[in-house]
Scaffold this motif. Structure first.
Motif, short mmCIF file in Angstrom:
data_model
loop_
_atom_site.label_atom_id
_atom_site.label_comp_id
_atom_site.label_asym_id
_atom_site.label_seq_id
_atom_site.Cartn_x
_atom_site.Cartn_y
_atom_site.Cartn_z
N TYR A 166 0.83 -1.21 0.00
CA TYR A 166 0.00 0.00 0.00
C TYR A 166 0.87 1.26 0.00
O TYR A 166 1.81 1.38 0.77
CB TYR A 166 -0.92 0.01 1.22
N GLY A 167 0.55 2.19 -0.90
CA GLY A 167 1.24 3.47 -0.95
C GLY A 167 2.54 3.47 -1.73
O GLY A 167 3.13 4.51 -1.94
N THR A 202 -2.20 8.06 -12.33
CA THR A 202 -1.84 6.88 -11.54
C THR A 202 -1.10 5.80 -12.32
O THR A 202 -0.55 4.89 -11.72
CB THR A 202 -3.10 6.25 -10.93
N LYS A 214 1.27 4.72 -7.30
CA LYS A 214 1.02 4.53 -5.87
C LYS A 214 -0.12 3.53 -5.72
O LYS A 214 -1.24 3.80 -6.12
CB LYS A 214 0.63 5.86 -5.23
N THR A 234 -3.07 1.64 -4.18
CA THR A 234 -4.11 1.75 -3.17
C THR A 234 -5.13 0.65 -3.45
O THR A 234 -4.96 -0.13 -4.39
CB THR A 234 -4.81 3.14 -3.23
N SER A 235 -6.19 0.61 -2.69
CA SER A 235 -7.18 -0.44 -2.89
C SER A 235 -7.82 -0.37 -4.27
O SER A 235 -8.28 -1.38 -4.79
CB SER A 235 -8.24 -0.39 -1.80
N SER A 236 -7.83 0.81 -4.88
CA SER A 236 -8.44 0.91 -6.22
C SER A 236 -7.57 0.27 -7.30
O SER A 236 -8.04 0.03 -8.41
CB SER A 236 -8.74 2.37 -6.57
N GLU A 237 -6.31 -0.02 -7.02
CA GLU A 237 -5.43 -0.68 -7.99
C GLU A 237 -5.47 -2.20 -7.91
O GLU A 237 -4.87 -2.88 -8.72
CB GLU A 237 -3.97 -0.21 -7.83
N TYR A 241 -0.71 -4.10 3.56
CA TYR A 241 -0.37 -2.85 4.23
C TYR A 241 1.00 -2.91 4.87
O TYR A 241 1.54 -1.91 5.29
CB TYR A 241 -1.42 -2.50 5.29
#
Length: 141
Positions: free
Chosen positions: A13-14, A49, A72, A74-77, A102
């Motif tokens: 994550y991130g 993104t 980056k 995130t959950s959308s990826e 995470y």
């Protein structure tokens, strides 16, 4: 031929993530593209993104490499990323399934310094509670 045909990757994550696909085509390819989260990216495309890097050659004259860069995670990826290549002989595809975590591991030094700070405050807190209890007990007797 596209490699990998199906691969699972766990991203942090991130953090950024690069998906690299190797492919060989003889006769040469005439179309390549990525399908990512219901969007189509051709080499050279970019948005906030995702960057679809240009095709690079490998040591074999018929083989190449394509890369999709996620700036980056995130959950959308999370989900499936497909790569498709077309040549006069047909269509080939490969895919990645991106999961996310995470945790990225830990640095022992960071854990020790965090423990020293938090453990020190915990010890003070416990000592204050003991003093308060002793004070209450002495008033009762």
């Amino acid at each position: 031929m596209v490699t990998p045909s199906n691969k699972t990757i766990t991203a942090v994550y991130g953090q950024p993530l690069t998906l690299t696909m190797e492919f060989c085509a003889n006769p040469p390819y005439n179309k390549v593209f990525w399908i990512a989260k219901n969007k189509v990216y051709i080499p050279g495309d970019a948005d906030k993104t995702v960057i679809a890097y240009g095709i690079t050659n490998s040591s074999d004259p018929n083989c190449h490499q394509a890369a999709l860069f996620l700036t980056k995670v995130t959950s959308s990826e999370i989900g499936e990323y497909m790569f498709m290549v077309r040549s006069p002989n047909g269509l080939a595809e490969g895919s990645f399934h991106v999961n996310m975590t995470y945790a990225s591991g830990y640095n022992v030094q960071d854990v020790k310094s965090a423990c020293v700070t938090h453990c020190h405050f915990a010890a003070i807190y416990v000592n204050v509670i003991i003093l308060l209890l002793m004070n209450c007990y002495s008033r009762l007797n």
